[in-house]
Write an enzyme that holds these catalytic residues in place. Sequence first.
Site, short mmCIF file in Angstrom:
data_model
loop_
_atom_site.label_atom_id
_atom_site.label_comp_id
_atom_site.label_asym_id
_atom_site.label_seq_id
_atom_site.Cartn_x
_atom_site.Cartn_y
_atom_site.Cartn_z
N SER A 102 17.17 54.71 33.08
CA SER A 102 18.22 55.64 32.73
C SER A 102 19.60 55.04 33.05
O SER A 102 19.93 53.97 32.54
CB SER A 102 17.99 56.98 33.45
OG SER A 102 18.77 58.01 32.91
N ASP B 178 12.25 62.47 24.88
CA ASP B 178 13.23 62.43 25.97
C ASP B 178 14.33 63.47 25.74
O ASP B 178 15.08 63.37 24.78
CB ASP B 178 13.84 61.03 26.07
CG ASP B 178 14.63 60.81 27.35
OD1 ASP B 178 15.25 61.77 27.85
OD2 ASP B 178 14.64 59.67 27.85
N HIS C 118 11.58 62.03 29.81
CA HIS C 118 12.45 61.10 30.53
C HIS C 118 11.73 60.66 31.80
O HIS C 118 12.01 61.16 32.90
CB HIS C 118 13.78 61.80 30.85
CG HIS C 118 14.89 60.87 31.24
ND1 HIS C 118 15.42 59.93 30.38
CD2 HIS C 118 15.59 60.73 32.40
CE1 HIS C 118 16.39 59.27 30.99
NE2 HIS C 118 16.50 59.72 32.23
#
Length: 225
Positions: free
Chosen positions: A120, A174, A205
Amino acid sequence: MSATLLPAVEIATAPQPTHAVIWLHGLGADGHDFEPVVDEFDLDRLPPTRFVFPHAPQRAVTINGGYVMRAWYDILSQDFNGRREDAAGVIESAAQVEALIARENARGIPDRRIVLAGFSQGGAIALHTALRHPGRLAGVLALSTYLPLADTLEAEASTANRDVPIFMAHGSHDPVIPHDFARRSADQLAAAGYPLAWKRYRMEHSLCLEEVRDIEDWLATVLAA
């Protein structure tokens, strides 16, 4: 550029590591977040490796109401298409990662045996830093992420890392960083000539076991090169 050396969790797979993986966590997590992943790898497939999991600095995050948490940069908006980015925060964190690379160099591990990895926000910093780093790295592992400050890459890219292997992986569902937005980052890198491996998984995610196996395969290849 000098920068503060970030505190980090370190796991060495052998007494005298010859390679290193610097792995950056996501927003609000810390260096312990991906520590368990090392136990999932078949370490016999990897050279003696030091895994370094730094803790991001504490900073206020706009989309979370200014709440202070561990973050590599501020997130100003959840509208990724608007590209309102905290350039100063990205550049500051990149300098801190450069300091971690320099420490590995000082401990006897050259750039060509170092992988920058991240999830991320951490993956965004890994990409930004690696593609501008002046020495050829072993590879870049970018998970559930995107390319930050994409418009500056062409002018700032390091010639040494024009052929650095990149592994990008993303969840098809996601809800944090949309899959299609991440895919556009991958397409930009591929169009610029970077050797890119792109993987899509049926997940949100997060990380999944199939992805961990693919990461292990990729690490075994780039660390042995």
